[in-house]
Design a protein around this motif. Structure first.
Motif, PDB file in Angstrom:
ATOM      1  N   UNK A   6       0.820  -1.204   0.000  1.00 22.05           N
ATOM      2  CA  UNK A   6       0.000   0.000   0.000  1.00 22.05           C
ATOM      3  C   UNK A   6       0.862   1.265   0.000  1.00 22.05           C
ATOM      4  N   UNK A   7       1.922   1.233   0.774  1.00 25.62           N
ATOM      5  CA  UNK A   7       2.835   2.380   0.814  1.00 25.62           C
ATOM      6  C   UNK A   7       3.379   2.676  -0.591  1.00 25.62           C
ATOM      7  N   UNK A   8       3.701   1.644  -1.327  1.00 29.20           N
ATOM      8  CA  UNK A   8       4.345   1.824  -2.634  1.00 29.20           C
ATOM      9  C   UNK A   8       3.364   1.942  -3.788  1.00 29.20           C
ATOM     10  N   UNK A   9       2.101   1.636  -3.531  1.00 27.71           N
ATOM     11  CA  UNK A   9       1.168   1.503  -4.656  1.00 27.71           C
ATOM     12  C   UNK A   9      -0.136   2.270  -4.433  1.00 27.71           C
ATOM     13  N   UNK A  10      -0.111   3.271  -3.564  1.00 25.57           N
ATOM     14  CA  UNK A  10      -1.315   4.084  -3.319  1.00 25.57           C
ATOM     15  C   UNK A  10      -0.920   5.554  -3.230  1.00 25.57           C
ATOM     16  N   UNK A  11      -0.493   6.132  -4.340  1.00 22.77           N
ATOM     17  CA  UNK A  11       0.014   7.511  -4.306  1.00 22.77           C
ATOM     18  C   UNK A  11      -1.112   8.539  -4.186  1.00 22.77           C
ATOM     19  N   UNK A  12      -1.796   8.511  -3.049  1.00 22.36           N
ATOM     20  CA  UNK A  12      -2.931   9.412  -2.841  1.00 22.36           C
ATOM     21  C   UNK A  12      -2.507  10.866  -2.745  1.00 22.36           C
ATOM     22  N   UNK A  59      -1.507   1.638 -13.831  1.00 27.51           N
ATOM     23  CA  UNK A  59      -2.865   1.680 -13.316  1.00 27.51           C
ATOM     24  C   UNK A  59      -3.254   0.332 -12.744  1.00 27.51           C
ATOM     25  N   UNK A  60      -4.531   0.185 -12.404  1.00 29.69           N
ATOM     26  CA  UNK A  60      -4.977  -1.081 -11.811  1.00 29.69           C
ATOM     27  C   UNK A  60      -5.021  -2.198 -12.849  1.00 29.69           C
ATOM     28  N   UNK A 115      -1.361   2.508  -9.190  1.00 30.68           N
ATOM     29  CA  UNK A 115      -0.404   2.132 -10.249  1.00 30.68           C
ATOM     30  C   UNK A 115       0.197   0.739 -10.020  1.00 30.68           C
ATOM     31  N   UNK A 116      -0.662  -0.281 -10.094  1.00 33.03           N
ATOM     32  CA  UNK A 116      -0.207  -1.642  -9.815  1.00 33.03           C
ATOM     33  C   UNK A 116       0.761  -2.153 -10.871  1.00 33.03           C
ATOM     34  N   UNK A 117       0.489  -1.805 -12.121  1.00 36.10           N
ATOM     35  CA  UNK A 117       1.274  -2.404 -13.203  1.00 36.10           C
ATOM     36  C   UNK A 117       1.180  -1.516 -14.438  1.00 36.10           C
TER      37      UNK A 117
END
Ligand SMILES: Nc1ncnc2c1ncn2[C@@H]1O[C@H](COP(=O)(O)OP(=O)(O)OP(=O)(O)O)[C@@H](O)[C@H]1O
Ligand SMILES: Nc1ncnc2c1ncn2[C@@H]1O[C@H](COP(=O)(O)OP(=O)(O)OP(=O)(O)O)[C@@H](O)[C@H]1O
Ligand SMILES: [Mg+2]
Ligand SMILES: [Mg+2]
Lengths: 413, 413
Positions: A224-230, B260-261, B229-231
């Motif tokens: 989540x830290x690396x993949x949720x750039x809110x 993106x997702x 930004x999953x992939x």
């Protein structure tokens, strides 16, 4: 403004004076002549050299990156962290001018950042360790987190501006690697950087490392830290990154800035409040901590939702989220958003408590407890609270759930 | 290799021949002399000029960006989309060499991309509209999505490499803006780019625009598209971006590439299968579509989980997710991850069906139905299925739930 193009060199006290002299705007801010300035070193963190200079008219703080970790010269590190701290200030200062410092100067060759001096302020951790609690600070930090994250999120701006900023901060990889490793990986494995003096903590460490629920949750938090750039995060919002007079409060040291989940900054702050809570012997002091946690959360939530509400009039429809639907749907969706932030807070708070107890960089808070057995009891209770947070089958969705768990572990004191 | 540094100009057929002549490696691939090459235009999309050249030894496809939308010269557009298509191919080709084309040449001044010719292949949508279904293609596309997304995700690589790639594709803002507006915003509001010929669709459009549940879900999907930004996504994986011989299948046209997702690519593909399903009169044909959806999903899921399993031996612990916990926790967490991908698929699939029916760029699939009232019934059923998907109180978590809803709306045919 004079520009420097000499190769990088680490400044000593005299170097600082010379450097400041070469910058007319800074020299004017200090006033008088350079020989009238008082310059002294205030570095107390792990990473950088920090100086304060004061002249007859005013003061500045100068921060310079070293090519290594300050407290561990064998650990080499690129210099660019000061660039990211300057970029962070430039991004958030317009939104929180009363809660952080302005970037007055950044030198991209010397990796020097200059901000106004806060020499009348005290580091919040230091104040708390001396028994000086300022509940108002919690409200201010909540306000800071709300305003700085909202302003840099998709909720506030067209995605193009957010993406441009993400592009900038996605290069802050050295310090992001530190967070990934030191906060979200190493403590859960046997690693030479981990340490703890008290052998009574060892069974808890072992339990953390063998708990499938803890392992899974920490992996989820890392993802989540690396993949949720809110939003643009401060990235290291512990009580040592806050300086206050009790009324005026400023967030410093944003060199870990990166896009991530909003709950990360808030989780670190609450985690550090809780570490100090467990290190506080008297119940009255602990009650203030509980109050601060509550105040922080209310302040954050209220401001964040208020800023969101103000956006209703934006012209670019794609930047509006949950704005045009009926009120009850709107409230439901916004509550869900806030609830997700809280889930992140609970997780990152627990990770912070753990890494500050058994990881590489500990907090000083427990050192006020001179009795070894009291210290052990309290450190154990903090760790067990954190473990319990991470092991919850259903994520803690509200402050009430979270505080219930906290009370449970406080009863062991 | 010759480099060009002439200013950008749009190539005509002779320009293409001259350009190819100037590239020794490409000329060698075509074989013979330039006057032996057959060069013809194949542009049939909205955006770019596309040519195929064939010589005695082989063929290439040359794609050049125009400074505007090809089918709408008044809509100006920067040229850099071809850069992102080339960058996409360079990023994913090593992982899916049998399922896409190699970037043979990219010219950064002329914005020209050259890939091997697929002149023996047919565009999947065209094949389906002619009643030629190739169920094996669905498995291949599932495999493509699994391999291309897994390889570019945090599950496969240290976060630094992922962030470097995110930095690159976060600049693909023009085409991302098209997705945000045309797919995830405009159809839900009154906008001059929307259109539909059949007045019987108007009440459904009105219902979409007044449904709070639809509005909220589309906002959530837009937020998820921009903030998960999953992939590395293809970004435009409709059946017109797939060329096949029935056995050999290649994904083309990755100019919309962005992080993106994972469910976005898969959702667009399934959405286009479903559009064709609703445009297919006979039950036997529809059964093949249902089979293809199932095959696609099984293929995606199986490959993705297999790739994840192989990672168990990675050295950098921070790149391992759910690897060290016990098997049952591991399976639970991985299923949850896949389930979240499915939820995204259901949402983006619905958004694609809607925007391809009432937005700016429609699909041709329904044009095979010459009877107006049949066409109306079927377009309405497709739209109502999509609306129902978006309105689900609980997101559709599994293919079974999703197919159940699909059957329900197929019964209206
Ligand atoms: N603007 C300022 N005015 C006065 N003193 C300051 C100012 N900024 C920082 N300091 C002092 O310098 C100390 C170190 O600053 P800072 O935390 O930014 O350094 P650091 O090396 O990045 O530390 P860390 O290891 O926490 O990353 C602070 O704890 C504080 O005492
Ligand atoms: N490698 C290839 N070999 C042969 N023909 C090709 C190749 N790539 C594309 N084509 C043909 O050219 C057409 C247009 O290609 P493509 O979809 O890449 O263009 P586009 O302008 O980006 O379209 P869109 O509007 O869908 O974005 C395809 O539909 C196909 O018929
Ligand atoms: Mg610091
Ligand atoms: Mg295209």
């Amino acid at each position: 403004m004079t520009t420097h193009s000499s190769p990088y060199s680490t400044l000593d006290l005299e170097g600082v004076r010379t450097f400041l002299t070469s910058l007319p705007a800074i020299a004017a801010r200090l006033g008088g002549t350079p020989d009238e300035w008082r310059v002294w070193e205030v570095s107390d963190g792990n990473l950088n050299m920090v100086f304060v200079a004061e002249g007859p008219e005013g003061g500045v703080c100068l921060k310079q990156a070293l090519p290594h970790v300050r407290v561990d010269p064998a650990w080499k590190m690129p210099l660019d962290r000061t660039f990211f701290e300057a970029a962070y200030l430039r991004a958030v200062f317009p939104h929180v001018p009363d809660l952080t410092t302005e970037c007055l100067h950044f030198d991209p060759e010397q990796f020097i950042l200059i901000v106004p001096s806060l020499s009348g302020h005290t580091v919040m951790r230091t104040a708390m360790m001396a028994g000086h609690y300022h509940p108002a600070v919690a409200a201010q930090v909540g306000d800071f987190v709300a305003r700085s994250t909202f302003a840099t999120s998709l909720l506030a701006e067209p995605f193009e501006r957010v993406m441009d900023r993400r592009i900038c901060f996605a290069r802050n990889q050295t310090l992001t690697r530190i967070t990934v490793d030191l906060v979200l990986t190493d403590p859960y494995h046997d690693h030479p950087r981990n340490h703890w003096a008290d052998p009574q903590l060892t069974p808890i460490v072992a339990a953390l490392r063998t708990s499938p629920a803890v392992q899974a949750r920490i992996d989820s938090l890392r993802l989540r830290f690396l993949c949720t750039p809110q939003a643009l995060l401060h990235g290291d919002l512990h009580t040592g990154s806050i300086m206050t007079t009790g009324t005026d409060t400023r967030i410093i040291d944003g060199e870990f800035a990166t896009y991530g989940p909003i709950g990360f900054d808030a989780g670190l702050f609450i985690g550090n409040l809780i570490l100090n809570l467990f290190a506080t012997p008297d119940r009255a002091g602990q009650a203030v901590h509980l109050d601060m946690i509550q105040t922080f959360w209310t302040s954050f939530k209220t401001r964040f939702l208020a800023l969101w509400q103000e956006r209703e009039w934006a012209e670019d429809r794609s930047t509006l989220y949950y704005a045009t639907t009926d009120k009850s749907t709107q409230n439901f969706e916004k509550s869900l958003f806030i609830q997700n932030v809280f889930q992140d807070i609970a997780g990152f708070c627990a990770a912070e408590i753990i890494r500050r107890s058994i990881g590489y960089a500990h907090v000083a808070d427990f050192s006020v407890l001179t009795d070894q057995s009291t210290r052990t009891t309290r450190q154990k209770a903090a760790l067990l609270f954190a473990k319990d947070c991470l092991e919850q089958k259903k994520p803690l969705k509200s402050l009430a759930d979270f505080l219930e768990l906290l009370y449970l572990h406080m009863s062991a004191l």
